[in-house]
Design a protein around this motif. Structure first.
Motif, PDB file in Angstrom:
ATOM      1  N   TRP A 195     -12.391 112.751  38.615  1.00  0.00           N
ATOM      2  CA  TRP A 195     -13.101 113.907  38.038  1.00  0.00           C
ATOM      3  C   TRP A 195     -13.713 114.765  39.124  1.00  0.00           C
ATOM      4  CZ3 TRP A 195     -14.096 116.175  33.282  1.00  0.00           C
ATOM      5  CH2 TRP A 195     -13.449 115.581  32.194  1.00  0.00           C
ATOM      6  N   GLU A 196     -14.333 114.122  40.089  1.00  0.00           N
ATOM      7  CA  GLU A 196     -15.029 114.873  41.130  1.00  0.00           C
ATOM      8  C   GLU A 196     -14.031 115.652  41.999  1.00  0.00           C
ATOM      9  OE1 GLU A 196     -18.016 115.418  40.858  1.00  0.00           O
ATOM     10  OE2 GLU A 196     -18.435 116.363  42.778  1.00  0.00           O
ATOM     11  N   PHE A 197     -12.899 115.005  42.279  1.00  0.00           N
ATOM     12  CA  PHE A 197     -11.879 115.668  43.099  1.00  0.00           C
ATOM     13  C   PHE A 197     -11.378 116.927  42.378  1.00  0.00           C
ATOM     14  CE2 PHE A 197      -7.659 116.412  44.817  1.00  0.00           C
ATOM     15  CZ  PHE A 197      -7.788 116.106  46.161  1.00  0.00           C
ATOM     16  N   VAL A 198     -11.021 116.772  41.116  1.00  0.00           N
ATOM     17  CA  VAL A 198     -10.470 117.916  40.372  1.00  0.00           C
ATOM     18  C   VAL A 198     -11.552 118.981  40.166  1.00  0.00           C
ATOM     19  CG1 VAL A 198      -9.292 118.675  38.280  1.00  0.00           C
ATOM     20  CG2 VAL A 198      -8.787 116.411  39.224  1.00  0.00           C
ATOM     21  N   ARG A 199     -12.751 118.539  39.826  1.00  0.00           N
ATOM     22  CA  ARG A 199     -13.834 119.498  39.571  1.00  0.00           C
ATOM     23  C   ARG A 199     -14.075 120.394  40.786  1.00  0.00           C
ATOM     24  NH1 ARG A 199     -18.903 120.514  40.471  1.00  0.00           N
ATOM     25  NH2 ARG A 199     -19.259 118.728  41.832  1.00  0.00           N
ATOM     26  N   ARG A 200     -14.131 119.770  41.950  1.00  0.00           N
ATOM     27  CA  ARG A 200     -14.398 120.571  43.155  1.00  0.00           C
ATOM     28  C   ARG A 200     -13.268 121.564  43.421  1.00  0.00           C
ATOM     29  NH1 ARG A 200     -17.825 116.933  47.463  1.00  0.00           N
ATOM     30  NH2 ARG A 200     -19.184 116.040  45.898  1.00  0.00           N
ATOM     31  N   CYS A 201     -12.034 121.102  43.240  1.00  0.00           N
ATOM     32  CA  CYS A 201     -10.892 122.009  43.492  1.00  0.00           C
ATOM     33  C   CYS A 201     -10.898 123.172  42.504  1.00  0.00           C
ATOM     34  CB  CYS A 201      -9.571 121.267  43.364  1.00  0.00           C
ATOM     35  SG  CYS A 201      -9.327 120.006  44.618  1.00  0.00           S
TER      36      CYS A 201
END
Ligand SMILES: O=C(O)c1ccccc1N[C@@H]1O[C@H](COP(=O)(O)O)[C@@H](O)[C@H]1O
Length: 204
Positions: A195-201
């Protein structure tokens, strides 16, 4: 243009759903038996059948033969083929009209000005297991190489939720790809990190 995100090394429907709900554009399935993230084509096919539309489904292979690919095609509906071995330009060209993403590792032996016969290039770090090493690329070197590139490229190699924004800022890729950087263990995703990876991107 928003950066596209691929979550690679999916081995279960649960992890596939987590990545999709997080907003990933593409899921990668490692069909290479030497990987700790290996999934058999039959098992991948079952996961694919349960997925919604509008999600890219990428088969990741290392030095496959055409008959390997035909066997997989007879079982499962992949939308693109990520070739992670020593596949030549001629071999990639012969696979048309399939969509090919060709993985390259430094030292890059192609002239960036000359279009490679693939829908996109994926730049990864060197790895004894062909991929999934968690090792970071030299981003300034990537920038130098891709400035003259005439086709989309996907950045991979050691990306994490913590470093992905810096990686994007330094290299300006079409997409990013992560396997080990969002895992609890090889082949098992960490929902929070996905989630964090996608959210930041996607916040870019
Ligand atoms: O992930 C693997 O095990 C793997 C094995 C063989 C070929 C490719 C593989 N994965 C790809 O490797 C890169 C980088 O992974 P990481 O984020 O550094 O762990 C990524 O493109 C995966 O698609």
């Amino acid at each position: 243009m928003p950066v596209r995100v691929k979550i690679c090394g999916i081995t279960s429907l649960c992890d596939a759903r987590i990545a999709i709900e997080a907003g990933a554009d593409a899921l990668g399935f490692i069909l290479y038996p030497g990987s700790p993230r290996y999934v058999e084509a039959e098992a991948a096919a079952e996961i694919l059948e349960a997925l919604p539309p509008f999600v890219e489904r990428i088969a990741v292979l290392v030095n496959p033969t055409v008959s390997d690919m035909e066997r997989i095609e007879s079982l499962a509906g992949f939308s693109a083929w990520q070739l992670h071995g020593d596949e030549s330009a001629e071999f990639c060209s012969s696979l048309r009209p399939r969509k090919v993403i060709k993985a390259l590792r430094p030292p890059w032996r192609i002239a960036p000005e000359v279009a490679f016969p693939a829908a996109a290039l994926l730049l990864d770090s060197p790895s004894p297991l062909w991929g999934g090493s968690g090792n970071r690329l030299d981003w300034p070197l990537v920038r130098k190489f891709t400035e003259r590139l005439r086709q989309p490229f996907i950045l991979s190699g050691g990306l994490t939720p913590e470093n992905v924004l810096e990686a994007i800022a330094q290299t300006n890729p079409f997409g990013v790809d992560v396997a080990s950087g969002v895992e609890l263990a090889p082949g098992k995703k960490d929902p929070k990190r996905v989630w964090e990876f996608v959210r930041r991107c996607k916040a870019l």
